[in-house]
Each structure stands twice: as structure tokens, then as C-alpha cells.
Write a protein that holds these residues in place. Structure first.
Motif, PDB file in Angstrom:
ATOM      1  N   THR A 164       4.827  12.304   8.697  1.00  0.00           N
ATOM      2  CA  THR A 164       4.681  10.879   8.380  1.00  0.00           C
ATOM      3  C   THR A 164       3.255  10.560   7.950  1.00  0.00           C
ATOM      4  O   THR A 164       3.028   9.843   6.964  1.00  0.00           O
ATOM      5  CB  THR A 164       5.080  10.014   9.602  1.00  0.00           C
ATOM      6  OG1 THR A 164       6.437  10.313   9.948  1.00  0.00           O
ATOM      7  CG2 THR A 164       4.939   8.533   9.307  1.00  0.00           C
ATOM      8  N   ASN A 167       2.628  12.018   4.487  1.00  0.00           N
ATOM      9  CA  ASN A 167       3.278  11.190   3.454  1.00  0.00           C
ATOM     10  C   ASN A 167       2.458   9.951   3.154  1.00  0.00           C
ATOM     11  O   ASN A 167       2.327   9.545   1.998  1.00  0.00           O
ATOM     12  CB  ASN A 167       4.699  10.805   3.879  1.00  0.00           C
ATOM     13  CG  ASN A 167       5.680  11.938   3.707  1.00  0.00           C
ATOM     14  OD1 ASN A 167       5.513  12.788   2.835  1.00  0.00           O
ATOM     15  ND2 ASN A 167       6.705  11.969   4.540  1.00  0.00           N
ATOM     16  N   ALA A 168       1.890   9.336   4.196  1.00  0.00           N
ATOM     17  CA  ALA A 168       1.064   8.140   3.990  1.00  0.00           C
ATOM     18  C   ALA A 168      -0.211   8.487   3.233  1.00  0.00           C
ATOM     19  O   ALA A 168      -0.650   7.730   2.365  1.00  0.00           O
ATOM     20  CB  ALA A 168       0.732   7.501   5.339  1.00  0.00           C
ATOM     21  N   LYS A 174       1.891   2.971  -1.102  1.00  0.00           N
ATOM     22  CA  LYS A 174       3.229   2.583  -0.630  1.00  0.00           C
ATOM     23  C   LYS A 174       3.093   1.990   0.773  1.00  0.00           C
ATOM     24  O   LYS A 174       2.817   2.706   1.740  1.00  0.00           O
ATOM     25  CB  LYS A 174       4.179   3.787  -0.590  1.00  0.00           C
ATOM     26  CG  LYS A 174       4.342   4.481  -1.926  1.00  0.00           C
ATOM     27  CD  LYS A 174       5.669   4.168  -2.498  1.00  0.00           C
ATOM     28  CE  LYS A 174       5.756   4.812  -3.858  1.00  0.00           C
ATOM     29  NZ  LYS A 174       7.047   5.147  -4.265  1.00  0.00           N
ATOM     30  N   ASP A 175       3.262   0.683   0.861  1.00  0.00           N
ATOM     31  CA  ASP A 175       3.080  -0.028   2.129  1.00  0.00           C
ATOM     32  C   ASP A 175       3.947   0.531   3.260  1.00  0.00           C
ATOM     33  O   ASP A 175       3.497   0.666   4.384  1.00  0.00           O
ATOM     34  CB  ASP A 175       3.392  -1.518   1.967  1.00  0.00           C
ATOM     35  CG  ASP A 175       2.311  -2.231   1.146  1.00  0.00           C
ATOM     36  OD1 ASP A 175       1.225  -1.660   0.972  1.00  0.00           O
ATOM     37  OD2 ASP A 175       2.581  -3.356   0.695  1.00  0.00           O
ATOM     38  N   GLN A 176       5.220   0.849   2.950  1.00  0.00           N
ATOM     39  CA  GLN A 176       6.142   1.329   3.984  1.00  0.00           C
ATOM     40  C   GLN A 176       5.635   2.635   4.610  1.00  0.00           C
ATOM     41  O   GLN A 176       5.744   2.824   5.816  1.00  0.00           O
ATOM     42  CB  GLN A 176       7.551   1.531   3.408  1.00  0.00           C
ATOM     43  CG  GLN A 176       8.577   1.881   4.453  1.00  0.00           C
ATOM     44  CD  GLN A 176       8.700   0.824   5.548  1.00  0.00           C
ATOM     45  OE1 GLN A 176       8.638  -0.375   5.292  1.00  0.00           O
ATOM     46  NE2 GLN A 176       8.830   1.260   6.783  1.00  0.00           N
ATOM     47  N   LYS A 177       5.049   3.509   3.810  1.00  0.00           N
ATOM     48  CA  LYS A 177       4.535   4.790   4.324  1.00  0.00           C
ATOM     49  C   LYS A 177       3.332   4.549   5.244  1.00  0.00           C
ATOM     50  O   LYS A 177       3.200   5.181   6.277  1.00  0.00           O
ATOM     51  CB  LYS A 177       4.164   5.715   3.172  1.00  0.00           C
ATOM     52  CG  LYS A 177       5.348   5.968   2.256  1.00  0.00           C
ATOM     53  CD  LYS A 177       5.587   7.395   2.043  1.00  0.00           C
ATOM     54  CE  LYS A 177       6.853   7.514   1.182  1.00  0.00           C
ATOM     55  NZ  LYS A 177       7.269   8.824   0.976  1.00  0.00           N
ATOM     56  N   ILE A 179       2.702   1.719   6.897  1.00  0.00           N
ATOM     57  CA  ILE A 179       3.199   1.034   8.094  1.00  0.00           C
ATOM     58  C   ILE A 179       3.826   2.043   9.065  1.00  0.00           C
ATOM     59  O   ILE A 179       3.580   2.005  10.258  1.00  0.00           O
ATOM     60  CB  ILE A 179       4.216  -0.080   7.716  1.00  0.00           C
ATOM     61  CG1 ILE A 179       3.477  -1.221   6.992  1.00  0.00           C
ATOM     62  CG2 ILE A 179       4.961  -0.587   8.930  1.00  0.00           C
ATOM     63  CD1 ILE A 179       4.400  -2.220   6.324  1.00  0.00           C
ATOM     64  N   SER A 180       4.624   2.976   8.520  1.00  0.00           N
ATOM     65  CA  SER A 180       5.231   4.015   9.367  1.00  0.00           C
ATOM     66  C   SER A 180       4.163   4.855  10.066  1.00  0.00           C
ATOM     67  O   SER A 180       4.281   5.172  11.251  1.00  0.00           O
ATOM     68  CB  SER A 180       6.124   4.929   8.523  1.00  0.00           C
ATOM     69  OG  SER A 180       7.241   4.233   8.080  1.00  0.00           O
ATOM     70  N   HIS A 183       2.459   2.852  12.784  1.00  0.00           N
ATOM     71  CA  HIS A 183       3.358   2.605  13.909  1.00  0.00           C
ATOM     72  C   HIS A 183       3.409   3.816  14.796  1.00  0.00           C
ATOM     73  O   HIS A 183       3.417   3.765  15.993  1.00  0.00           O
ATOM     74  CB  HIS A 183       4.764   2.252  13.405  1.00  0.00           C
ATOM     75  CG  HIS A 183       5.743   1.992  14.502  1.00  0.00           C
ATOM     76  ND1 HIS A 183       5.636   0.907  15.335  1.00  0.00           N
ATOM     77  CD2 HIS A 183       6.836   2.672  14.926  1.00  0.00           C
ATOM     78  CE1 HIS A 183       6.623   0.931  16.214  1.00  0.00           C
ATOM     79  NE2 HIS A 183       7.359   1.989  15.983  1.00  0.00           N
TER      80      HIS A 183
END
Length: 183
Positions: A164, A167-168, A174-177, A179-180, A183
């Protein structure tokens, strides 16, 4: 969890009919979540349960069965049905896991030197993580080996966290990456 499911299912019936299989001797090692407490609690909860003790063993030598019975007694000792050649059992205690790994590696090295096929030698261990200690020792002694496992390393929670994060880093826009990863 399995015991709880059984209890719930049995609670709906006045005379439940259930067949449970287990090995108290193997439960002490807690394989697949088994525990000796499960057997004890089951017998207490269902005192009228009919227990069938197996008396025949198709996999082990009588020497191994007798040794296990001397450690954990059972009402009826198992009898070996296979006539394997009798061999001594050696019980060794080590102060540290590294000492055990060194002894095992030395023993394997000696067996190979005396003509044993490396393909006929295996190290059995309780947890997959224990493999690393033995692997390191075998590498130090230049003993070729492989580790066989059906564990998917990518399914490990710590590895998934690393993936994860990677990937970020790879796609920081990519905001979702992001945020994941946070988190």
C-alpha cells in the motif's frame, strides 16, 4: 470459534446428534487452533458424550507411539499396524534456538557426507517463521536447501501494508492511494 458454532447448533435440539473428531495428543501443539481445553470443555459441557478412542495407528512406528504415550497417557495406547524398522528416538534439549539449528545443520551435513541423499532429509518445524533460523544456518554451512510452503507472502498483513505504501509512492497524485497509505 468452531466450538462456539457447535454449541449454538446443538442448543436448538433436545438430543443433538453430532460427531466430532480430534486428537488430544496433537492438540497440545495447538495445530490449526486446536487446544486441549477444547476437549476438556467439550466433555464437561456434554457429559453423556460417547468417546471412541482409536487403538490402531497406520503412520507411526511403535517406538514413536510408545514414546508419545509416555509423555501424554491415554486410556488405550495406540498400536502401530506398519512394521517399520525400529530406530532409537533421541531427545535433545538446547538452551537457545540457534544451538538447535546449528546441531541440526551439522547433523544434516554429516548425513550427506556419509552418503545420504539430500532429497531424503527434511526439517519439520511448528511455525513457518521458524524456517528462517534453519535456513540461515544451512546457508552458513553451505548446505543446499529449499523451503516448501503454501503460504502466500502477499497475503501477509505487514506485506500488504508495505505494498500500500509503495503504491502511494508510485502514484502520489492519486488521492485514494495516499488516503489508504495514511490510514
Amino acid at each position: 470459534a468452531q466450538n462456539k458454532i457447535i454449541e449454538i447448533l446443538m442448543s436448538f435440539h433436545d438430543s443433538p446428534n453430532i460427531f466430532v473428531v480430534g486428537d488430544e495428543k496433537q492438540a497440545i501443539y495447538r495445530f490449526q487452533g486446536a487446544s486441549l481445553e477444547n476437549f476438556v470443555n467439550f466433555k464437561k459441557k456434554y457429559p453423556l458424550v460417547k468417546i471412541i478412542h482409536l487403538t490402531k495407528n497406520y503412520r507411526s512406528t511403535q517406538t514413536i507411539l510408545d514414546a508419545s504415550h509416555s509423555v501424554i497417557a491415554s486410556p488405550k495406547p495406540l498400536l502401530a499396524l506398519k512394521n517399520y524398522p525400529l530406530k532409537k528416538i533421541y531427545f535433545l534439549a538446547f538452551l537457545r534456538p540457534e544451538a538447535e539449528a546449528y546441531f541440526i545443520a551439522q547433523n544434516i551435513k554429516e548425513k550427506i557426507k556419509n552418503g545420504a541423499s539430500p532429497y531424503e532429509i527434511a526439517i519439520l518445524y511448528r511455525n513457518n517463521t521458524d524456517a528462517f533460523l534453519y535456513s540461515e544456518m544451512l546457508e552458513k554451512m553451505k548446505i543446499p536447501h529449499i523451503i516448501e510452503s503454501d503460504i502466500d507472502i502477499l497475503g501477509d498483513p505487514d506485506i500488504r501494508k508495505i505494498v500500500t505504501l509503495l503504491n502511494a509512492i508510485h502514484e502520489p497524485t492519486k488521492d485514494q492511494k495516499i488516503i489508504s497509505a495514511l490510514h
